[in-house]
Write a protein that holds these residues in place. Structure first.
Motif, mmCIF file in Angstrom:
data_model
loop_
_atom_site.group_PDB
_atom_site.id
_atom_site.type_symbol
_atom_site.label_atom_id
_atom_site.label_comp_id
_atom_site.label_asym_id
_atom_site.label_seq_id
_atom_site.Cartn_x
_atom_site.Cartn_y
_atom_site.Cartn_z
ATOM 1 N N ALA A 155 -21.403 3.734 33.888
ATOM 2 C CA ALA A 155 -19.642 3.330 33.788
ATOM 3 C C ALA A 155 -19.510 2.941 32.197
ATOM 4 N N GLU A 156 -18.160 2.887 32.027
ATOM 5 C CA GLU A 156 -18.007 2.380 30.741
ATOM 6 C C GLU A 156 -18.059 0.932 30.470
ATOM 7 N N ASP A 157 -17.746 0.210 31.470
ATOM 8 C CA ASP A 157 -17.660 -1.282 31.511
ATOM 9 C C ASP A 157 -18.594 -1.712 32.682
ATOM 10 N N ASP A 158 -19.838 -2.142 32.446
ATOM 11 C CA ASP A 158 -20.766 -2.381 33.279
ATOM 12 C C ASP A 158 -21.583 -3.640 32.983
ATOM 13 N N PRO A 159 -21.314 -4.908 33.620
ATOM 14 C CA PRO A 159 -22.364 -5.899 33.215
ATOM 15 C C PRO A 159 -23.562 -5.963 33.820
ATOM 16 N N TYR A 160 -23.765 -5.017 34.565
ATOM 17 C CA TYR A 160 -25.397 -5.003 35.093
ATOM 18 C C TYR A 160 -26.132 -3.903 34.266
ATOM 19 N N GLU A 161 -25.424 -2.783 33.764
ATOM 20 C CA GLU A 161 -26.125 -1.973 32.989
ATOM 21 C C GLU A 161 -25.054 -1.742 31.628
ATOM 22 N N THR A 162 -25.323 -2.591 30.672
ATOM 23 C CA THR A 162 -24.539 -2.734 29.726
ATOM 24 C C THR A 162 -24.758 -1.538 28.787
ATOM 25 N N TRP A 191 -20.423 0.779 40.703
ATOM 26 C CA TRP A 191 -20.181 1.409 41.837
ATOM 27 C C TRP A 191 -18.964 2.533 41.677
ATOM 28 N N PHE A 192 -18.623 3.065 40.886
ATOM 29 C CA PHE A 192 -17.467 3.967 40.935
ATOM 30 C C PHE A 192 -17.554 5.128 41.685
ATOM 31 N N ALA A 193 -18.730 5.250 42.033
ATOM 32 C CA ALA A 193 -19.080 6.619 42.946
ATOM 33 C C ALA A 193 -19.030 6.281 44.515
ATOM 34 N N GLU A 194 -18.942 5.052 44.877
ATOM 35 C CA GLU A 194 -18.966 4.525 46.423
ATOM 36 C C GLU A 194 -17.579 4.256 46.890
ATOM 37 N N PRO A 195 -17.270 5.117 47.730
ATOM 38 C CA PRO A 195 -15.720 5.117 48.453
ATOM 39 C C PRO A 195 -15.312 3.614 48.853
ATOM 40 N N SER A 196 -16.283 2.939 49.293
ATOM 41 C CA SER A 196 -16.089 1.665 50.162
ATOM 42 C C SER A 196 -15.625 0.638 49.308
#
Length: 221
Positions: A155-162, A191-196
């Protein structure tokens, strides 16, 4: 649609979701869930890969428990037993090997929490010829312990994986002589790829899936 099976993993039982036609599959894919557990997002993703002509095994690493909140997921992740998950992953890989045969190829794909085992799998089973990561990484000597290619969706903005760590992660893999392709998706978060999830971004998720299938075609056939 697939079915659930129970296998023995290190003396305990483990539940696997198995999908795909083993008679026509061009390879096998291990799909490892995020810290939510083996939920409907993962099952639907596995079925999509099966439709793309792969046999897929998605193990339940949390013994049937599924979380819907971050607090619940953190609890599941903290309470997980790494040694037990090691055994579940190995049993899952062996289940795939039984379908694709001794000459068949397998990829290990993971969402977030499962990333460690996606990178670990090729160090334990020679049939694993590629690792695919959705917004998850690991660190330490494991990064240099295998030689298989790595595809990463971040992801572009991800505190878990900077962004800084993902760049460092990529650099470590390249320094170890590994083939690595890292994609970053603008306007996305973890989580951008998880529909829920509220973070779901369908266009980015679809592009990541298309890139994943292309990568599988290249390395599995």
């Amino acid at each position: 649609m697939g079915t659930f099976e129970t296998v023995t993993a290190g003396g305990a039982s483990a539940r696997l979701y198995v999908t795909g036609d083993g008679t026509t599959a061009t390879g096998g894919v291990l799909v490892l869930h995020a810290w939510w557990g083996l939920n409907e997002d993962v099952i639907a993703y596995a079925d999509r890969l099966a439709d793309a002509a792969y046999v897929v095994v998605a193990p339940d690493m949390f013994d049937g428990e599924v979380a819907t909140t971050i607090e619940g997921a953190e609890k599941l992740a903290r309470g997980s037993d790494q040694a037990a998950i090691d055994e579940i992953v190995l049993a899952s890989l062996d289940r795939l090997a039984a379908v694709v045969g001794p000459d068949g190829k397998v990829a290990a794909l993971a969402f977030s929490f499962g990333a460690h085992w996606s990178m670990w799998s090729p160090t334990r089973r020679d049939q694993v010829v590629a690792s695919i990561l959705y917004y998850g990484t690991t660190d330490g000597p494991l990064l240099e312990a295998a030689t298989v290619p790595v595809l990463g969706h971040f992801a572009e903005d991800d505190p878990y994986e900077t962004a800084e760590w993902v760049s460092q992660f990529e650099g470590i893999l390249r320094s170890a002589g590994r083939e690595v392709v890292i994609h970053r998706y603008p306007g996305t978060g973890h989580w951008f790829a998880e529909p829920s999830r509220d973070a779901y971004r369908p266009e980015a998720a679809e592009l990541a899936f298309e890139r994943t299938v292309a990568f599988l075609r290249s390395h599995l056939g």
